[in-house]
Design a protein around this motif. Structure first.
Motif, PDB file in Angstrom:
ATOM      1  N   LEU A   1       0.828  -1.215   0.000  1.00 21.04           N
ATOM      2  CA  LEU A   1       0.000   0.000   0.000  1.00 21.04           C
ATOM      3  C   LEU A   1       0.858   1.260   0.000  1.00 21.04           C
ATOM      4  O   LEU A   1       0.368   2.326   0.344  1.00 21.04           O
ATOM      5  N   GLY A   2       2.107   1.096  -0.361  1.00 23.58           N
ATOM      6  CA  GLY A   2       3.005   2.242  -0.280  1.00 23.58           C
ATOM      7  C   GLY A   2       3.595   2.348   1.123  1.00 23.58           C
ATOM      8  O   GLY A   2       3.563   1.404   1.908  1.00 23.58           O
ATOM      9  N   GLU A   3       4.091   3.518   1.432  1.00 26.40           N
ATOM     10  CA  GLU A   3       4.747   3.704   2.721  1.00 26.40           C
ATOM     11  C   GLU A   3       3.715   3.825   3.839  1.00 26.40           C
ATOM     12  O   GLU A   3       2.821   4.665   3.784  1.00 26.40           O
ATOM     13  N   ILE A   4       3.842   2.975   4.841  1.00 24.88           N
ATOM     14  CA  ILE A   4       2.964   3.025   6.011  1.00 24.88           C
ATOM     15  C   ILE A   4       3.823   2.941   7.267  1.00 24.88           C
ATOM     16  O   ILE A   4       4.972   2.499   7.227  1.00 24.88           O
ATOM     17  N   GLU A   5       3.231   3.328   8.386  1.00 21.45           N
ATOM     18  CA  GLU A   5       3.929   3.295   9.665  1.00 21.45           C
ATOM     19  C   GLU A   5       3.042   2.637  10.721  1.00 21.45           C
ATOM     20  O   GLU A   5       1.824   2.567  10.564  1.00 21.45           O
ATOM     21  N   ASN A   6       3.656   2.172  11.792  1.00 16.13           N
ATOM     22  CA  ASN A   6       2.942   1.645  12.970  1.00 16.13           C
ATOM     23  C   ASN A   6       1.958   0.530  12.619  1.00 16.13           C
ATOM     24  O   ASN A   6       0.827   0.505  13.123  1.00 16.13           O
TER      25      ASN A   6
END
Length: 225
Positions: free
Chosen positions: A95-100
């Motif tokens: 989904l592209g760049e994600i965090e946490n």
């Protein structure tokens, strides 16, 4: 995702939704079916299947039914596989760049498979595994699912509150035409899915590269609501 200790077998029968009788190395074995759905189109008598042999000597059944040959297709029917594959896909940038990224996150009365932050926005994602296919067209669900409709309503509410909301259909096979809601089997789920899409929930479907001992999310598949 990968499986170890895979052995071939011939499906014989399914006495109930939890077990099947499979001929393995000339012996009729009782194996655990890791999918409580109907799966009737996947398991006619005589179907070629592959089972994972457990290393646990204390189990009642020493095999899990994982993969089945349907015509020219290999289909993974492990209901736990979509979440594992989705987690790998999200971590690898699907989904592209994600965090946490976190598994099993709560919001209100709902528990979703994943939560993460994307472009500064908290998001929730629910995974649905798909094994029902006819002439290249996939449908979900294969049996009525009140729980599935509740998940969609929870995502709809989250989207209305400003959260990112996604439902990811992991199609446990490759080279299909499109996915549609199985309105004939569960009209309430179809209605909830359309309502979710109309209210900002991102509806996605991905097919998978399936081998006897592996399943990995591959390509996007159209969703026809």
């Amino acid at each position: 995702m990968r499986y170890s200790n895979m052995v071939p077998g011939i499906f014989l029968s399914r006495p109930n939704r939890f077990i099947a009788k499979v001929l393995i190395e000339g012996v009729e074995e009782t194996v655990h079916v890791k999918n409580t759905g109907r799966c009737r189109e996947l398991l006619p008598a005589g179907a070629q299947v592959w089972c994972q042999k457990s290393d646990n000597p204390n189990r009642k059944t020493k095999y899990d039914l994982i993969t089945v040959q349907k015509g020219e297709r290999l289909i993974n029917m492990d209901s736990q596989a979509p979440n594992t594959a989705a987690g790998e896909w999200l971590r690898s940038g699907g989904l592209g760049e994600i965090e946490n990224l976190k598994a099993e996150s709560f919001h209100g009365d709902s528990r979703f498979d994943f939560s993460f932050v994307k472009d500064g926005k908290p998001c929730f994602l629910e995974v649905k595994g798909v094994t029902l296919e006819e002439d290249g067209v996939c449908a979900f669900p294969d049996a009525p699912t009140e729980r599935g409709a509740r998940h969609l309503k929870g995502l709809t509410q989250a989207a209305k509150e400003g959260f990112g909301a996604y439902v990811l259909f992991v199609i446990q096979m490759a080279d299909v035409k499109y996915l549609r809601p199985h309105d004939e089997r569960d009209p309430a789920f179809g209605a909830a899915l359309r309502e979710a899409a109309e209210n900002g929930v991102v509806v996605m479907a991905m097919d998978c590269a399936v081998e006897i001992d592996s399943m990995d999310i591959r390509l996007r598949v159209p969703v026809k609501l």
